[in-house]
Write an enzyme that holds these catalytic residues in place. Sequence first.
Site, PDB file in Angstrom:
ATOM      1  N   GLU A  40       0.899  -1.168   0.000  1.00 25.99           N
ATOM      2  CA  GLU A  40       0.000   0.000   0.000  1.00 25.99           C
ATOM      3  C   GLU A  40       0.927   1.205   0.000  1.00 25.99           C
ATOM      4  O   GLU A  40       1.583   1.475   1.004  1.00 25.99           O
ATOM      5  CB  GLU A  40      -0.898   0.015   1.244  1.00 25.99           C
ATOM      6  CG  GLU A  40      -1.649  -1.283   1.535  1.00 25.99           C
ATOM      7  CD  GLU A  40      -2.804  -1.555   0.597  1.00 25.99           C
ATOM      8  OE1 GLU A  40      -3.102  -0.689  -0.252  1.00 25.99           O
ATOM      9  OE2 GLU A  40      -3.400  -2.637   0.695  1.00 25.99           O
ATOM     10  N   CYS A  73      -1.613   9.540   2.805  1.00 26.42           N
ATOM     11  CA  CYS A  73      -1.435   9.000   1.451  1.00 26.42           C
ATOM     12  C   CYS A  73      -2.591   9.471   0.581  1.00 26.42           C
ATOM     13  O   CYS A  73      -2.468   9.584  -0.631  1.00 26.42           O
ATOM     14  CB  CYS A  73      -1.379   7.482   1.497  1.00 26.42           C
ATOM     15  SG  CYS A  73      -2.725   6.801   2.471  1.00 26.42           S
TER      16      CYS A  73
END
Length: 524
Positions: A287, A321
Amino acid sequence: MADFKLTYATMFNPPEELHSGFDKAVEKIKNNMGQEYGMFIDGKEIFADDKFDDHSPVNTDWVLAKMQKGNAKHAQLALAAARKAFPMWSHTPWQKRVEYLRKAASLIEERIFDLGAAMALEVGKNRMESLGDVQETADLIYYSCYQMEKNEGYIVEMGKDPLVGYEARNVSVLRPYGVWLVVSPFNFPHALTGGPSGAALAAGNTLVIKPATDTAWIVRLLVDCFRDAGIPDGVVNFVTGPGSTLGQALVDSPEVDGVTFTGSFDVGMKMFQDFGKRNYVRPIILELGGKNPVIVSKDADLERATIGILRSAFGLQGQKCSAASRVIVHEAVYDDLVGRLKDATSKLVIGDPTERGTYTGPVINASSYKEFKDFCEEINQGGGTFLTGGNVKSGGMYDKGYFCEPTFVTDLPFTHRLWKHEMFLPITTIGKVKDLDEAMRIANDVNYGLTAGFYGSPEETDWFFDHIEAGVTYANRPQGATTGAWPGFQPFGGWKGSGSSGKNAGGHYYLPLYMHEQIRTLVK
Ligand code: NAD
């Protein structure tokens, strides 16, 4: 709080009880800072010869905890403990594993104020973001339990093959891989450790957890919840130390059967390549970073767009993110939107994130603080204009921590490298386009594909969803243009350089990533 469910979309107007509980916990923790914490291996506290002080980014004089600087030897110890516990844990009925995990999740909820206060002090997140991270962790673990139950342990009766003279039974069973490594980032230290850990454990794997050095303390407090839930020794192991030594030793070890890494693109890609140098391919769930666009059409509701962009650009100081790092605006509404963003930004309170009124806390460490200054200089040189911010904060308490101004940049040419580079700071670039096709081309012209937002007419939203290259997409959302996903509602994961599995955490397809399939054919 009976009627209130905390998520990143509901956190803007919490009940008073959340504030009072948080305030009490901050006071308690501030009176009790600086204790030493071990690593946790095979159910034992393990201390290394070398230690490090864990300083708060809010005030670097505050030593929150003394942590262990583990090395390759500790990596081997933790892996050996996880290997030894695997036969027992993988053969523990899944119903029992789920029971342990539900207990751990409920302990996380019980401790939400203490954990949230520690999070605010260690990460620099404001209080609601901190409490959100803790609650999200519990919800991610509950979600894995729910999926395990809903799918009845992933044991599925298959068709009977048409044998003459024999009767066969075919069963598909998903089984755990073995020892699972979870490497987590500093920005969501609980959710992005606890979420993958919960999935790996529900599936029957045993664990080695390695947190980011800046957030080693808060992850240790999470590991205490797994321990206190009674999960047997050796099933959950926790080591702390530098990524480049201890982390690399874990990645290089043949004892790791699978990994979930959440962090930057560069570290994740290196890990992927190193992990591939084994005798066979093992699962690696990556991720990674984002460079998330927001497209604003001429028909957008600008009030919604302003608040949604502001929240996603500067929540957690842009260190998400999923942060809105690029805003691409139709020329017809550009001046109006830019004016609104400037006004709204001027009202954000920058300061101690444990305080009620603060929206923007410090960035995580000295190197991020320096990067902020370097990027601002580069933007200046590159022709950008600071609509807001552009400087670090100074004077009084600001001199003790890593405080940066929320910075919107206009006039930076779309060809400038910072339109494609993840800065991971409170810096967002805004650009003007002639039409939506141009906006979409620019939005997709990056290596990443994590989240994306859109503000426009209802007729335009399907076009947006169909054309944008991202794993998590939102339209017309004031709660956050690109941020604020929640397990069970918005499963979270990225396309392209933002993620490797193509299946989002906290969603339907995630848990099976932690298991391999075995077909069992028995001929009677
Ligand atoms: P980072 O890549 O610097 O570190 C992540 C983790 O990797 C840390 O625990 C670190 O100690 C460890 N590490 C570093 N080098 C290693 C090595 N050689 N071997 C093993 N482990 C090593 O990331 P960060 O600064 O902590 O977090 C920010 C990054 O994470 C951003 O790029 C952000 O976009 C990304 N992120 C992605 C998601 C997502 O879900 N896609 C979520 C949060 C953060």
